[in-house]
Design a protein around this motif. Structure first.
Motif, PDB file in Angstrom:
ATOM      1  N   ARG A   1       0.754  -1.193   0.037  1.00 55.05           N
ATOM      2  CA  ARG A   1      -0.056   0.017   0.057  1.00 55.05           C
ATOM      3  C   ARG A   1       0.890   1.223   0.003  1.00 55.05           C
ATOM      4  O   ARG A   1       1.535   1.265   0.845  1.00 55.05           O
ATOM      5  N   VAL A   2       0.538   2.121  -0.674  1.00 54.62           N
ATOM      6  CA  VAL A   2       0.934   3.510  -0.832  1.00 54.62           C
ATOM      7  C   VAL A   2       0.306   4.152   0.308  1.00 54.62           C
ATOM      8  O   VAL A   2      -0.743   4.065   0.610  1.00 54.62           O
ATOM      9  N   ILE A   3       1.113   5.081   0.933  1.00 59.99           N
ATOM     10  CA  ILE A   3       0.309   5.875   2.110  1.00 59.99           C
ATOM     11  C   ILE A   3      -0.717   6.688   1.810  1.00 59.99           C
ATOM     12  O   ILE A   3      -0.850   7.174   0.554  1.00 59.99           O
ATOM     13  N   LEU A   4      -1.675   6.857   2.334  1.00 61.85           N
ATOM     14  CA  LEU A   4      -2.989   7.538   2.375  1.00 61.85           C
ATOM     15  C   LEU A   4      -3.824   6.823   1.357  1.00 61.85           C
ATOM     16  O   LEU A   4      -4.716   7.616   0.938  1.00 61.85           O
ATOM     17  N   SER A   5      -3.486   5.732   0.733  1.00 57.86           N
ATOM     18  CA  SER A   5      -4.398   4.852   0.180  1.00 57.86           C
ATOM     19  C   SER A   5      -5.116   3.984   0.561  1.00 57.86           C
ATOM     20  O   SER A   5      -4.889   3.481   1.717  1.00 57.86           O
TER      21      SER A   5
END
Lengths: 116, 109
Positions: free
Chosen positions: B91-95
């Motif tokens: 996961r990419v942050i904030l996603s």
């Protein structure tokens, strides 16, 4: 520190009806996401709300809609229920800010929706 | 879509270490590896996450290969209460999180 609470825990609805599910975020969290989990499958992302605005949506039709309130609680609304909407609906909250690079989610125990 | 591959099921003897593998060969440089678990009829529970370095907390250890294309979650002394479905997520942050079907771990007495 309170966790994420969802209501109701179980619900039975008839095809074509509308349903509203509720979620209270963990204290201090400002982001809420909703997931649908069919039996035997992993949770599928529906949408996410941040500061009362939808800021991400999965592959779900418009009859799935949501709201986030100023106190960061949230609702998931589903119109024109179909049999395939039967699932566990999970709410997850998170604290997101520009300095937090690692935020994970705290999940509630879910609402089990059965459409007959 | 999930970007990880996990074995569908595993068994582990109680008291032994449980090693759960995960392949994420297409991981990007800004994606973290997260592990969650879901005990029957409950919401997913956060276990651990990492970017490059190995991580350890009170629940588990996370070993990430140097090329970051795979990782292993280690439960050092499995108990019957560790029986659950374990999800590996990149996961990419904030996603959002994209869950696959996970690994169903059964701890055997």
């Amino acid at each position: 520190e309170t966790g994420v609470t969802q209501s109701p825990t179980h619900l039975i609805k008839t095809r074509g009806q509308q349903v509203t599910l509720r979620c209270s975020s963990q204290s201090g969290h400002n982001t809420v996401s909703w997931y649908q989990q069919a039996l035997g499958q992993g949770p599928q992302f529906i949408f996410q709300y941040y500061r009362e605005e939808e800021n991400g949506r999965g592959n779900f039709p418009p009859r799935f809609s949501g709201l986030q309130f100023p106190n960061y609680s949230s609702e998931l609304n589903v119109n024109a229920l179909e049999l395939d909407d039967s699932a566990l609906y999970l709410c997850a909250s998170s604290l997101v800010n520009t300095g937090d690079l690692r935020s994970g989610y705290t999940f509630g125990s879910g609402t089990r929706l059965t459409v007959v | 879509d999930a970007k990880t591959t996990q074995p569908p099921s595993m068994d582990c003897a109680e008291g032994r270490a449980a090693n759960l593998p995960c392949n994420h060969s297409t991981i990007s440089g800004n994606e973290y590896v997260y592990w969650y678990r879901q005990i029957h009829s409950q919401g997913p529970q956060y276990i651990i996450h990492g970017l490059k370095n190995n991580e350890t907390n009170e629940m588990a250890s996370l070993i990430i290969t140097e090329d970051r294309k795979s990782s292993t979650l280690i439960l050092p002394h499995a108990t019957l209460r560790d029986t659950a479905v374990y999800y590996c997520i990149v996961r990419v942050i904030l996603s959002q999180f994209y869950f696959g079907t996970g690994t169903s771990l059964t701890v055997i007495p």
